[in-house]
Design an enzyme around this catalytic site. Structure first.
Site, mmCIF file in Angstrom:
data_model
loop_
_atom_site.group_PDB
_atom_site.id
_atom_site.type_symbol
_atom_site.label_atom_id
_atom_site.label_comp_id
_atom_site.label_asym_id
_atom_site.label_seq_id
_atom_site.Cartn_x
_atom_site.Cartn_y
_atom_site.Cartn_z
ATOM 1 N N HIS A 306 0.849 -1.188 0.000
ATOM 2 C CA HIS A 306 0.000 0.000 0.000
ATOM 3 C C HIS A 306 0.883 1.235 0.000
ATOM 4 O O HIS A 306 1.975 1.234 0.579
ATOM 5 C CB HIS A 306 -0.913 -0.003 1.234
ATOM 6 C CG HIS A 306 -2.047 0.976 1.161
ATOM 7 N ND1 HIS A 306 -1.902 2.305 1.475
ATOM 8 C CD2 HIS A 306 -3.345 0.812 0.784
ATOM 9 C CE1 HIS A 306 -3.063 2.913 1.319
ATOM 10 N NE2 HIS A 306 -3.948 2.036 0.897
ATOM 11 N N ASP A 363 -8.085 -4.316 -0.488
ATOM 12 C CA ASP A 363 -8.587 -4.808 -1.770
ATOM 13 C C ASP A 363 -8.457 -6.319 -1.889
ATOM 14 O O ASP A 363 -9.160 -6.947 -2.684
ATOM 15 C CB ASP A 363 -7.818 -4.152 -2.919
ATOM 16 C CG ASP A 363 -7.967 -2.646 -2.914
ATOM 17 O OD1 ASP A 363 -9.110 -2.167 -2.881
ATOM 18 O OD2 ASP A 363 -6.937 -1.938 -2.923
#
Length: 428
Positions: A306, A363
């Site tokens: 991320h 996600d």
């Protein structure tokens, strides 16, 4: 005495105040840098630039911490709901019972859209992407509420509470109607049920066959929306603030946020995870070969790592447990979940991933949950937008309520041609 930092440029030293956030973050206030020194800072992608002072969301990516208004995401996920958390994010405090009930009633009363908007859907080709439709319809929604979309800050703020309710409530109908239009199915009017139950009803019910949630799908979807409600100054939220800084109304600002979210590097990442898992499964692999290929740079591992988190994304931990629960309740033995678990465990134990801080992000599991619910892949980013609406609204409010707010106008370093003279077309 105020803390200061010194920047040395050539033979000159320039002092600037240091701002410290309530949870210890520090920033050098360089707003006067150009005026003092003639220089600006260069930070491509704004990865090291604080663009605003905000009271909404705090992230510590190194420690894997996410808080909304001081409440940890773990605490909210365990005890709160999407709409209660939405009120917290927008207004700054958890509501009391009376205020929460009033808010929920307003959400229910604004569930449908103006009937003349139904025809707008017919104007889109069946191949239109749902995000294009969502962005357009949210912007056009403002035209049906002209008193709330004046682009006059004082007037728009006077109608803020109702505008916020309208957007949070009606975005469900727009999303569900987009899905049904693309599927060639008739629109289903809203029902007097909970936020997620009503959405599932408008998505999946038929006039002759009412959708029934026997497996806690609504609860899983509520958690999904809550975990996406806000995430600091990401691409779409920064876009909302950028548009709002020019004085644009809330409808126009969130419509721009949808367009920013559409990108595959932002809101489309959960779609990429499902595609990756499906390709692994189709190849007959359980994830083991894929992991080795990823370590060699021969395959791209989606849903890991991320821009902000250098630790385990706390939202991924929560969604991972939720995905097991919902699939178990539905009696689904999804091979994609087994592959996902294999990839997760490898990433948590393998030095290759640990050293590179490649942990599962939100996600990674969100796509599996949406797939289990029956949401088609091209609607995944629309679901992200439904969840992110409270955060966009709250960030618009921060901009609009700040009397010292300035239009956002980044600088640049020009690297083009220096000076050229016009040459007539017949001599080029």
């Amino acid at each position: 005495m105020e803390d200061t930092g010194t920047i040395r440029l050539g033979n000159g030293n320039f002092e600037f105040p240091i701002i410290e956030g309530t949870l210890g973050e520090k920033a050098i206030d360089t707003r006067a840098l150009r005026a003092k020194s003639g220089c600006i800072t260069y930070d491509e992608g704004y990865g090291n630039t604080g663009s605003c002072l905000s009271k909404i969301t705090f992230i510590n990516g190194e420690k894997g911490i996410l808080k909304h208004r001081g409440y940890s995401i773990e605490d909210l996920a365990k005890n709160s709901t999407f709409l209660e958390t939405a009120m917290l994010i927008i207004y700054g405090d958890l509501p009391n019972q009376e205020n929460l009930e009033t808010f929920l009633q307003k959400i229910r009363s604004h569930a449908s859209i103006h009937t003349s908007m139904n025809g707008h859907f017919d104007s889109f080709p069946s191949a239109a992407h749902p995000m294009a439709i969502l962005s357009s319809m949210l912007n056009s929604l403002g035209a049906y509420h002209p008193e709330m979309s004046t682009n006059n800050r004082e007037e728009d703020l006077a109608h803020f509470d109702e505008t916020a309710v309208i957007l949070i409530s009606k975005v469900r109908a727009i999303a569900a109607m987009t899905y049904r239009m693309k599927m060639g199915m008739p629109f289903i009017p809203p029902a007097d049920t909970s936020y997620t139950s009503n959405f599932l009803h408008m998505m999946f019910s038929e006039p002759y066959n009412e959708y029934v949630d026997n497996h806690g799908v609504g609860k899983a979807l509520d958690l999904f929306l809550m975990l996406h409600a806000d995430h600091e100054q990401n691409c779409s939220t920064s876009t909302v603030r950028m548009v709002a800084s020019g004085g644009a109304n809330l409808f126009a600002s969130v419509s721009a946020g949808v367009s920013a979210l559409w990108g595959p590097s932002h809101g489309g990442a959960n779609m990429a995870v499902i595609k990756m898992l499906e390709e692994i499964h189709a190849s007959g692999d359980d994830g083991s070969k894929f992991i080795e290929a990823a370590k060699k740079g021969e395959a791209k591992l989606m849903g890991f790592g991320h821009r902000v988190y250098k630790n385990y994304d706390p939202r991924a931990k929560i969604l991972g447990k939720s995905s097991e629960s919902i699939l178990g309740s539905m009696g689904m033995n999804d091979p994609l979940l087994e592959i996902a678990r294999k990839l997760e465990q490898s990433a948590l134990k393998d030095d290759y991933f640990i050293n590179r801080k490649l942990y599962p992000n939100v996600d990674f599991y969100s796509g599996i949950i949406l797939k289990a619910i029956g949401i088609p892949v091209d609607m995944f980013t629309v679901m992200f937008a439904l969840g992110r609406m409270p955060g966009w609204i709250a960030n618009w409010k921060e901009i609009a309520e700040n009397p010292k707010s300035r239009i956002h106008r980044p600088r640049q370093i020009y690297i083009g041609e220096t000076e050229r003279s016009y040459v007539p077309v017949n001599k080029r």
